[in-house]
Design an enzyme around this catalytic site. Structure first.
Site, PDB file in Angstrom:
ATOM      1  N   ASN A 127       7.629   3.503  10.591  1.00  0.00           N
ATOM      2  CA  ASN A 127       8.233   2.424  11.378  1.00  0.00           C
ATOM      3  C   ASN A 127       7.389   1.166  11.224  1.00  0.00           C
ATOM      4  OD1 ASN A 127      10.425   3.763  13.153  1.00  0.00           O
ATOM      5  ND2 ASN A 127       8.665   5.150  13.255  1.00  0.00           N
ATOM      6  N   GLU A 149       9.502  11.646   9.766  1.00  0.00           N
ATOM      7  CA  GLU A 149       9.187  10.312  10.286  1.00  0.00           C
ATOM      8  C   GLU A 149       7.820  10.367  10.957  1.00  0.00           C
ATOM      9  OE1 GLU A 149      12.017   8.701  13.103  1.00  0.00           O
ATOM     10  OE2 GLU A 149      10.889   6.822  13.287  1.00  0.00           O
ATOM     11  N   GLU A 195      11.220   1.949   8.077  1.00  0.00           N
ATOM     12  CA  GLU A 195      12.257   1.746   9.099  1.00  0.00           C
ATOM     13  C   GLU A 195      11.993   0.434   9.815  1.00  0.00           C
ATOM     14  OE1 GLU A 195      12.708   5.061  11.759  1.00  0.00           O
ATOM     15  OE2 GLU A 195      12.637   6.535  10.130  1.00  0.00           O
ATOM     16  N   GLU A 209      20.035  10.089  14.739  1.00  0.00           N
ATOM     17  CA  GLU A 209      18.806  10.389  15.499  1.00  0.00           C
ATOM     18  C   GLU A 209      19.178  11.048  16.818  1.00  0.00           C
ATOM     19  OE1 GLU A 209      15.696   6.881  14.899  1.00  0.00           O
ATOM     20  OE2 GLU A 209      17.392   6.252  16.097  1.00  0.00           O
ATOM     21  N   ASP A 256      16.713   1.104  11.689  1.00  0.00           N
ATOM     22  CA  ASP A 256      16.481   2.052  12.782  1.00  0.00           C
ATOM     23  C   ASP A 256      17.315   1.660  13.999  1.00  0.00           C
ATOM     24  OD1 ASP A 256      15.331   4.151  14.081  1.00  0.00           O
ATOM     25  OD2 ASP A 256      13.285   3.365  14.067  1.00  0.00           O
TER      26      ASP A 256
HETATM   27  P1  C2E Z   1      12.202   5.626  16.697  1.00  0.00           P
HETATM   28  O1  C2E Z   1      11.622   5.091  15.457  1.00  0.00           O
HETATM   29  O2  C2E Z   1      13.652   5.469  16.895  1.00  0.00           O
HETATM   30  O3  C2E Z   1      11.777   7.149  16.748  1.00  0.00           O
HETATM   31  C1  C2E Z   1      12.561   8.153  17.267  1.00  0.00           C
HETATM   32  C2  C2E Z   1      12.164   8.448  18.666  1.00  0.00           C
HETATM   33  O4  C2E Z   1      13.094   9.341  19.232  1.00  0.00           O
HETATM   34  C3  C2E Z   1      10.821   9.150  18.769  1.00  0.00           C
HETATM   35  O5  C2E Z   1      10.267   8.772  20.005  1.00  0.00           O
HETATM   36  C4  C2E Z   1      11.208  10.607  18.811  1.00  0.00           C
HETATM   37  O6  C2E Z   1      10.241  11.438  19.417  1.00  0.00           O
HETATM   38  C5  C2E Z   1      12.445  10.522  19.666  1.00  0.00           C
HETATM   39  N1  C2E Z   1      13.363  11.633  19.416  1.00  0.00           N
HETATM   40  C6  C2E Z   1      13.637  12.241  18.261  1.00  0.00           C
HETATM   41  N2  C2E Z   1      14.572  13.193  18.433  1.00  0.00           N
HETATM   42  C7  C2E Z   1      14.895  13.176  19.746  1.00  0.00           C
HETATM   43  C8  C2E Z   1      15.813  13.937  20.555  1.00  0.00           C
HETATM   44  O7  C2E Z   1      16.526  14.802  20.098  1.00  0.00           O
HETATM   45  N3  C2E Z   1      15.881  13.635  21.871  1.00  0.00           N
HETATM   46  C9  C2E Z   1      15.091  12.670  22.417  1.00  0.00           C
HETATM   47  N4  C2E Z   1      15.203  12.444  23.728  1.00  0.00           N
HETATM   48  N5  C2E Z   1      14.220  11.944  21.686  1.00  0.00           N
HETATM   49  C10 C2E Z   1      14.126  12.187  20.366  1.00  0.00           C
HETATM   50  P2  C2E Z   1       8.788   8.310  20.124  1.00  0.00           P
HETATM   51  O8  C2E Z   1       7.902   9.085  19.209  1.00  0.00           O
HETATM   52  O9  C2E Z   1       8.458   8.287  21.564  1.00  0.00           O
HETATM   53  O10 C2E Z   1       8.832   6.834  19.549  1.00  0.00           O
HETATM   54  C11 C2E Z   1       9.513   5.834  20.210  1.00  0.00           C
HETATM   55  C12 C2E Z   1       9.602   4.609  19.380  1.00  0.00           C
HETATM   56  O11 C2E Z   1       8.318   4.017  19.182  1.00  0.00           O
HETATM   57  C13 C2E Z   1      10.095   4.865  17.966  1.00  0.00           C
HETATM   58  O12 C2E Z   1      11.483   4.986  17.968  1.00  0.00           O
HETATM   59  C14 C2E Z   1       9.623   3.644  17.250  1.00  0.00           C
HETATM   60  O13 C2E Z   1      10.491   2.562  17.507  1.00  0.00           O
HETATM   61  C15 C2E Z   1       8.324   3.376  17.952  1.00  0.00           C
HETATM   62  N6  C2E Z   1       7.236   3.895  17.099  1.00  0.00           N
HETATM   63  C16 C2E Z   1       6.700   5.127  17.030  1.00  0.00           C
HETATM   64  N7  C2E Z   1       5.718   5.158  16.128  1.00  0.00           N
HETATM   65  C17 C2E Z   1       5.630   3.932  15.584  1.00  0.00           C
HETATM   66  C18 C2E Z   1       4.810   3.321  14.585  1.00  0.00           C
HETATM   67  O14 C2E Z   1       3.955   3.951  13.921  1.00  0.00           O
HETATM   68  N8  C2E Z   1       5.014   1.993  14.336  1.00  0.00           N
HETATM   69  C19 C2E Z   1       5.961   1.273  14.981  1.00  0.00           C
HETATM   70  N9  C2E Z   1       6.106  -0.022  14.691  1.00  0.00           N
HETATM   71  N10 C2E Z   1       6.761   1.812  15.915  1.00  0.00           N
HETATM   72  C20 C2E Z   1       6.601   3.129  16.207  1.00  0.00           C
HETATM   73 MG    MG Z   2      15.239   5.115  16.257  1.00  0.00          MG
HETATM   74 MG    MG Z   3      12.098   5.156  13.658  1.00  0.00          MG
END
Ligand code: C2E
Ligand code: MG
Ligand code: MG
Length: 595
Positions: A426, A368, A458, A545, A488
């Site tokens: 995403n 991802e 997603e 996730e 998602d």
């Molecule tokens: P998401 O799409 O649900 O991405 C998964 C988030 O959970 C990611 O946080 C990831 O680092 C985190 N994660 C994965 N495994 C674990 C785990 O085992 N424990 C914990 N505590 N966290 C875990 P991240 O990278 O901070 O991203 C947060 C949200 O920001 C994403 O949730 C997504 O909704 C959004 N996001 C990130 N990149 C993009 C993007 O390029 N475009 C858009 N529209 N949204 C994005």
């Molecule tokens: Mg998610």
């Molecule tokens: Mg995601």
């Protein structure tokens, strides 16, 4: 020579009332002319005396627009409430050397009537000057005094223009700010509380406006304003500062007193009001903020009250107090929104990749793409914070295009190094407002020679699809081309399998809030197991996730979940690190045993 305490008050008032506005001077010219004519003098002036000078805002018979304060005869005249007259200036040692007396004007006679505000503060004078000694008769003194009152009345009228709200006749936001400025300039002691309240929610106001026209809505606002005034009575002036918003400030009231007052106000406001023939229930949301009478506090007061009132609206509370922390959060959000475009241009954004693993054979199947932003002043900012902020701005589509560009370029590189390894992106609801989104995705896929089946999009679950009519056709076009669509964060909010049938979904990502800690929570276990089973029956694949423990992994595998993503298996990492990891797994020596 002159009283400096009333001096600072006068200067404050002159500033606050914008007395030096040339339009005001022009409006007063006929009175000055009348004075010169009535008293048969060559010079008549309206002089405003500030800290260092006097300005003739309206004048007859004198070329200069003002003098410095020391050369001002009027400075003496404003010290008394009566007309001051000097029969022969040359005979008076205070004025004998005055430039108007010894200079080319050769002035001999002076009479000045102070221009007094209702509170008794003199802003300046209406004055007469002659070139021969003279004494005004008592009747003439009275006439001059009356003309000075006419000048003041005209000034007040002029100054109140643009300072009243038409609908309620109450002083408006400009007047509120002007009164605050005045308060700050007087620098009085004591503590104050400003209150901002909204008596109608925008939706009801809009609905009523559309159905009934604006007149009944305005009548409703008038009734509301009367209610506010009847509760506050002599305690505070009420200002009408926005369509359905009123403000006032209270002096030396502590928190409990303010809250008790607002309770009374709410009681009074909550009774139905008539909009036309429809009884409407007024809203009542208030924001309050303590302040001191200093410019640093008063300049920003309405904004602070708005921060507090918006909090009350969002939490449906009657009253919220201003909080610095909340304000700082809002300002930080605003800063992120305003700095993001520059950040994108200056390469402050990057992508990291979090691999996802099959629970059937333990192999990494896709990664991802996750955005990262290192702000030059604020440091790393989480997408969980900046994405919701940017989603409300026009920048989101550009940022998403940037993500698509970079992620697909990476996917193309992986097709050489790691054939068949997929990528998920995403997309936010705002992205679907961009009608060229699908075309852009397909052009990029073709340009890189990538099969659409390697890409997954997603989208978050939710009702947003209804508000974005362009989304479903674009999602269908993507699915038809072979891109997989994933839901998602499933299970994090109002989850519903019903709407999924509208969208061509192939995959459900179960939200981290249900997965992390799964082994310890019976409710989460029941929910996750049910989601996996139902999803399978409906033909969707499932990804869990936020997998952080072996116990979670075992349960997921037991229930038949297809894939897992989480810190236990791999954290988000650079593209190079992901390449090494996937390579190692494929070569049979994975960093961690996941299957
Ligand atoms: P998401 O799409 O649900 O991405 C998964 C988030 O959970 C990611 O946080 C990831 O680092 C985190 N994660 C994965 N495994 C674990 C785990 O085992 N424990 C914990 N505590 N966290 C875990 P991240 O990278 O901070 O991203 C947060 C949200 O920001 C994403 O949730 C997504 O909704 C959004 N996001 C990130 N990149 C993009 C993007 O390029 N475009 C858009 N529209 N949204 C994005
Ligand atoms: Mg998610
Ligand atoms: Mg995601």
């Amino acid at each position: 020579m002159w009283d400096s305490s009333s001096d600072s008050d006068r200067v404050a008032l002159i500033d606050a009332l914008n007395v030096m506005d040339p339009a005001l001077g022009r409006a007063l010219d006929p009175i000055t002319e009348l004075a010169a004519f009535t008293f048969d003098v060559p010079i008549a002036l309206i002089s405003i005396v500030d800290a260092d000078s006097q300005r003739f805002i309206s004048r007859v018979g004198l070329a200069v627009e003002g003098t410095d304060r020391h050369a001002s005869i009027c400075s003496w005249a404003i010290g008394s409430a009566q007309v001051m007259q000097v029969a022969d200036l040359r005979e008076d040692p205070r004025y004998a050397q005055n430039p108007l007396v010894v200079g080319p004007e050769q002035v001999r006679f002076y009479a000045g009537a102070p221009l007094l505000t209702r509170s008794g503060l003199a802003l300046g004078t209406l004055c007469l000057m002659g070139r021969a000694p003279r004494v005004l008769s008592p009747l003439e003194v009275q006439q001059l005094q009356t003309l000075a009152r006419v000048v003041m009345a005209q000034m007040e009228l002029k100054m109140s223009m643009g300072r009243r709200e038409q609908v309620t006749g109450l002083p408006n936001r400009q007047q509120f700010q002007a009164d605050l400025d005045l308060l700050a300039r007087r620098a009085g002691d004591g503590h104050f509380t400003a209150v901002l309240l909204d008596v109608l929610d925008a939706h009801s106001a809009n609905d009523a406006g559309q159905a009934l026209g604006m007149k009944p809505v305005e009548a409703l606002l008038r009734q509301s304003s009367l209610r506010v005034q009847s509760v506050l009575q002599d305690q505070a002036q009420v200002y009408h500062v926005g369509v359905s918003r009123f403000a006032f400030f209270l002096v030396d009231q502590d928190r409990t007193q303010v809250e008790a007052l607002l309770d009374r106000l709410r009681e009074r406001m909550r009774r139905p009001l008539m909009a036309g023939s429809v009884p409407m229930l007024p809203q009542f949301h208030a924001g309050a903020c303590h302040f001191k009478a200093v410019a640093a506090d008063t300049n920003d007061l309405i904004r602070k009250c708005l921060v507090a009132m918006q909090h009350a609206v969002q939490t449906d509370a009657c009253l919220c107090w201003y909080s610095d922390e909340r304000d700082a959060r809002l300002r930080r959000r605003y800063r992120l929104a305003s700095d993001a475009a520059r950040g994108l241009a200056q390469h402050q954004f990057s992508l990291v990749y979090q691999p996802r693993f099959s629970l059937h054979d333990g192999m990494p199947v896709a990664a991802e793409a996750l955005l990262r932003w290192v702000h030059p002043m604020l440091g790393p900012v989480s997408p969980g914070e900046f994405i919701p902020v940017l989603e409300r701005t026009a920048l989101m589509p550009a940022l998403s295009r940037w993500v698509v560009d970079h992620a697909l370029a990476q996917l193309a590189l992986w097709q050489h190094a790691l054939p068949g390894f997929g990528m998920s992106l995403n997309l936010s609801p705002r992205d679907f407002d961009d009608p060229g989104l699908w075309e852009m995705l397909s052009t990029r896929l073709q340009a890189h020679g990538l099969p659409a089946s390697l890409l997954e999009v997603e989208i978050t679950e939710g009702e947003w699809l209804q508000g974005h009519p362009g989304a479903v056709p674009q999602l269908r076009a993507m699915a038809t081309a072979g891109i997989r669509i994933a839901i998602d964060d499933f299970g994090s909010g109002y989850s519903n399998f019903g709407y999924l049938s509208e969208v061509p979904i192939s995959l459900i990502k179960i939200d981290r809030s249900l997965v992390t800690g799964l082994a310890r929570s019976r409710t989460s276990r029941l929910k996750v197991e049910a989601i996996i089973k139902l999803a399978r029956q409906l033909g969707y694949r499932t990804v869990a996730e936020g997998v952080e423990s072996d116990a979670e992994l075992s349960l997921l595998r037991l229930w038949g979940c297809d894939e897992a993503q989480g810190y236990l298996l791999a954290r988000p990492m650079t593209a190079d690190a992901a390449t090494l990891l996937v390579d190692a797994c494929r070569a049979g020596s994975p960093g961690e045993d996941t299957a």
